[in-house]
Write a protein that holds these residues in place. Structure first.
Motif, PDB file in Angstrom:
ATOM      1  N   GLU A  33     -56.335 -12.615 121.552  1.00 61.63           N
ATOM      2  CA  GLU A  33     -55.796 -13.949 121.279  1.00 61.63           C
ATOM      3  C   GLU A  33     -55.004 -13.981 119.981  1.00 61.63           C
ATOM      4  O   GLU A  33     -53.966 -14.637 119.891  1.00 61.63           O
ATOM      5  CB  GLU A  33     -56.922 -14.973 121.231  1.00 61.63           C
ATOM      6  N   GLY A  34     -55.499 -13.277 118.969  1.00 60.25           N
ATOM      7  CA  GLY A  34     -54.788 -13.235 117.694  1.00 60.25           C
ATOM      8  C   GLY A  34     -53.435 -12.559 117.814  1.00 60.25           C
ATOM      9  O   GLY A  34     -52.442 -13.005 117.232  1.00 60.25           O
ATOM     10  N   LEU A  35     -53.385 -11.470 118.607  1.00 60.41           N
ATOM     11  CA  LEU A  35     -52.123 -10.762 118.809  1.00 60.41           C
ATOM     12  C   LEU A  35     -51.121 -11.657 119.537  1.00 60.41           C
ATOM     13  O   LEU A  35     -49.961 -11.752 119.124  1.00 60.41           O
ATOM     14  CB  LEU A  35     -52.349  -9.474 119.602  1.00 60.41           C
ATOM     15  N   CYS A  40     -46.305 -15.093 119.471  1.00 59.63           N
ATOM     16  CA  CYS A  40     -45.720 -16.434 119.610  1.00 59.63           C
ATOM     17  C   CYS A  40     -45.062 -16.881 118.307  1.00 59.63           C
ATOM     18  O   CYS A  40     -43.993 -17.497 118.328  1.00 59.63           O
ATOM     19  CB  CYS A  40     -46.777 -17.431 120.057  1.00 59.63           C
ATOM     20  N   ASN A  41     -45.689 -16.553 117.175  1.00 64.29           N
ATOM     21  CA  ASN A  41     -45.070 -16.863 115.877  1.00 64.29           C
ATOM     22  C   ASN A  41     -43.749 -16.119 115.716  1.00 64.29           C
ATOM     23  O   ASN A  41     -42.760 -16.677 115.218  1.00 64.29           O
ATOM     24  CB  ASN A  41     -46.010 -16.505 114.727  1.00 64.29           C
ATOM     25  N   GLY A  42     -43.728 -14.848 116.140  1.00 62.47           N
ATOM     26  CA  GLY A  42     -42.492 -14.061 116.079  1.00 62.47           C
ATOM     27  C   GLY A  42     -41.409 -14.662 116.958  1.00 62.47           C
ATOM     28  O   GLY A  42     -40.238 -14.737 116.565  1.00 62.47           O
ATOM     29  N   PHE A  43     -41.809 -15.112 118.135  1.00 62.55           N
ATOM     30  CA  PHE A  43     -40.859 -15.764 119.038  1.00 62.55           C
ATOM     31  C   PHE A  43     -40.228 -16.977 118.363  1.00 62.55           C
ATOM     32  O   PHE A  43     -39.017 -17.167 118.403  1.00 62.55           O
ATOM     33  CB  PHE A  43     -41.570 -16.178 120.335  1.00 62.55           C
ATOM     34  N   GLU A  44     -41.060 -17.777 117.716  1.00 62.41           N
ATOM     35  CA  GLU A  44     -40.560 -18.994 117.069  1.00 62.41           C
ATOM     36  C   GLU A  44     -39.574 -18.683 115.939  1.00 62.41           C
ATOM     37  O   GLU A  44     -38.646 -19.450 115.697  1.00 62.41           O
ATOM     38  CB  GLU A  44     -41.715 -19.844 116.575  1.00 62.41           C
ATOM     39  N   CYS A  98     -42.994 -12.007 124.941  1.00 56.87           N
ATOM     40  CA  CYS A  98     -44.308 -11.376 124.779  1.00 56.87           C
ATOM     41  C   CYS A  98     -44.456 -10.178 125.703  1.00 56.87           C
ATOM     42  O   CYS A  98     -44.947  -9.113 125.288  1.00 56.87           O
ATOM     43  CB  CYS A  98     -45.428 -12.383 125.017  1.00 56.87           C
ATOM     44  N   VAL A  99     -44.014 -10.302 126.939  1.00 57.31           N
ATOM     45  CA  VAL A  99     -44.075  -9.181 127.881  1.00 57.31           C
ATOM     46  C   VAL A  99     -43.224  -8.027 127.373  1.00 57.31           C
ATOM     47  O   VAL A  99     -43.635  -6.860 127.417  1.00 57.31           O
ATOM     48  CB  VAL A  99     -43.635  -9.626 129.298  1.00 57.31           C
TER      49      VAL A  99
END
Length: 127
Positions: A33-35, A40-44, A98-99
């Motif tokens: 979950e942390g990864l 998701c933070n990187g995506f943003e 993410c994928v």
């Protein structure tokens, strides 16, 4: 622009770009979950705020400022988008990003294959 012999760019002598894969270490420290949260933070950081996806323009803009990859060509950026763009809309949504990050991590892919193999053997080994 990067030199053609740069260690981060593929060449005939070095067909694969060299990099250190930190994703498995992050997965070990953060858990699943942390990864995903960090991805998701990187995506943003990379996404176009108005469109909610990573576009060519947002990745181009972020390449230097966020990723430290100011020497990427437009073709490099297009290739990065194309590599993960499963729905062929010309952008990366959060799931595609993410994928893609998982697919680009050889160690995580190997670990995933092992887990899938074990699950299949466990499931079908019972019969």
């Amino acid at each position: 622009m990067a030199s053609p012999k740069s260690p981060t760019r593929p060449t005939q002598q070095n067909p694969e770009p060299s990099f250190h894969d930190f994703l498995p270490a992050m997965a070990g420290k953060l858990g699943g979950e942390g990864l995903i949260g960090e991805l998701c933070n990187g995506f943003e950081l990379l996404m176009d705020r108005e469109k909610g996806v990573i576009t060519f323009e947002s990745l181009r803009r972020s390449a230097a400022a966020v990723l430290g990859l100011g020497d990427l060509t437009d073709e490099d950026v297009r290739s990065m988008i194309k590599e993960g763009d499963f729905d062929c809309d010309g952008a990366l949504n959060q799931m595609e990003f993410c994928v893609l990050m998982f697919r680009l991590s050889p160690d995580l892919m190997d670990a995933s294959r092992c887990l899938v193999t074990e699950a299949i053997e466990e499931e079908y080994g019972r019969y």
